[in-house]
Scaffold this active site. Structure first.
Site, short mmCIF file in Angstrom:
data_model
loop_
_atom_site.label_atom_id
_atom_site.label_comp_id
_atom_site.label_asym_id
_atom_site.label_seq_id
_atom_site.Cartn_x
_atom_site.Cartn_y
_atom_site.Cartn_z
N GLY A 150 0.82 -1.21 0.00
CA GLY A 150 0.00 0.00 0.00
C GLY A 150 0.85 1.26 0.00
O GLY A 150 0.53 2.24 -0.68
N ASP A 151 1.94 1.24 0.76
CA ASP A 151 2.86 2.38 0.78
C ASP A 151 3.48 2.59 -0.61
O ASP A 151 3.67 3.72 -1.06
CB ASP A 151 3.97 2.15 1.80
CG ASP A 151 3.43 1.75 3.16
OD1 ASP A 151 2.36 2.25 3.54
OD2 ASP A 151 4.08 0.92 3.82
#
Length: 306
Positions: A250-251
């Site tokens: 997600g990052d």
């Protein structure tokens, strides 16, 4: 300049154990140490994609020094505030029959250290990008993101927020440039089970009504949906592959999206690069390199004819 803030960074000790058995002595088959924390992950991926960023936050003890040194080795600028007591936490990631994690608590962050962070953030100027990512440790006020965004209001700084539940909802009034909940987190915000893309788009637009500018919804193997500031809805499927690592995907999507948008000013291109970066990290043992992200971007184009 792009700035990232990680309130509780870490050293991530990633170990492979072929058959983890509780209550027994287990031997590792591989060991790696990486700088951890959601904002730090964003900084590393941005660096891999050719965008320098400055990683902010707090560090303590020899683990904090090592964490900062490793970020610099990955090409990131750093400006962590030293704490007099405690240690930057070590998070243990165990890869075996299942993935398990043991995350440290981290040091106590003093009021003096918080004020020092505010002073650094006050130097941001129009056109800068700020990424606020991850949870707030219990030694800090729960409204830290709100305090920061209120302080920076009116300075034309684009702020991306990757957080969950109230931490995310409570900053929407400050109109963040980008938010990135996943589809399950989006449902949790509204107490709903989202069963279709139409449901996801409906509730993403509700977050816009509450103040978000752009809403990026990650959906793991189903890719991502973006609702832009003008109401345009786009979706991207990820390339096919085997998920190896769920940490940092997600990052990586946030970093890829920001890099794509800064490169082109085109939200569609930003979504393409964000989806490729998230997938590339999911398919490797840690954060993806530029080459791995580029390969996933090219493969997606071939697989889906785009």
């Amino acid at each position: 300049m792009i700035y990232t803030v990680t309130f509780n960074p870490s050293l991530d000790y990633v170990i492979q154990v072929d058959d983890l058995t509780l209550g027994e002595v287990n031997r590792t088959t591989s060991e790696k140490i990486y700088p951890g924390g959601k904002g730090n992950n964003v900084s590393v991926i941005l660096s891999n994609l050719g965008h320098k960023s400055k990683a902010l936050g707090f560090k303590a003890g020899f683990t904090g020094e090592q964490m900062e040194t490793m970020l610099e080795e990955f090409g990131c600028y750093t400006d962590f505030i030293p704490l007099e007591e405690g240690l930057t936490r070590i998070n243990v990631k165990v890869k075996s029959n299942e993935e398990s994690e043991i995350n440290g608590q981290g040091p106590v962050i003093t009021d003096t250290a918080i004020e020092a962070l505010y002073q650094k953030l006050d130097k941001l100027t129009a056109g800068d990008v700020l990424v606020l990512a991850g949870s707030i440790p219990n030694t800090l006020p729960g409204d830290m993101y709100e305090r920061i965004m209120e302080r920076l209001q009116g300075k034309e700084i684009r702020i991306a927020v990757d957080a969950t539940k109230d931490l995310l909802v409570n900053v929407l009034k400050y109109h963040p440039f980008l938010i990135k909940p996943n589809n399950h987190e989006l449902g949790e915000i509204f107490g709903k089970v989202l069963e279709s893309e139409a449901d996801i788009v409906e509730y993403a637009k509700k977050l816009q009504e509450m103040g978000a500018v752009n809403v990026l919804i990650s959906m793991a193997g189903d890719g991502a949906i973006l609702v832009t500031e003008d109401g345009t809805v786009s979706s991207k499927k990820p390339p096919k592959g085997t998920v190896v690592n769920s940490v940092g995907a997600g990052d990586s999507m946030v970093a890829g999206f920001l890099a794509g948008w800064l490169n082109t000013g085109d939200y569609e291109k930003a979504l393409e690069l964000g989806t490729a970066a998230g997938s590339a990290t999911a398919f490797v043992s840690w954060l993806a390199t530029r080459e791995e992200i580029t390969e996933k971007l090219e493969r997606t184009e071939k697989e889906y004819g785009i």
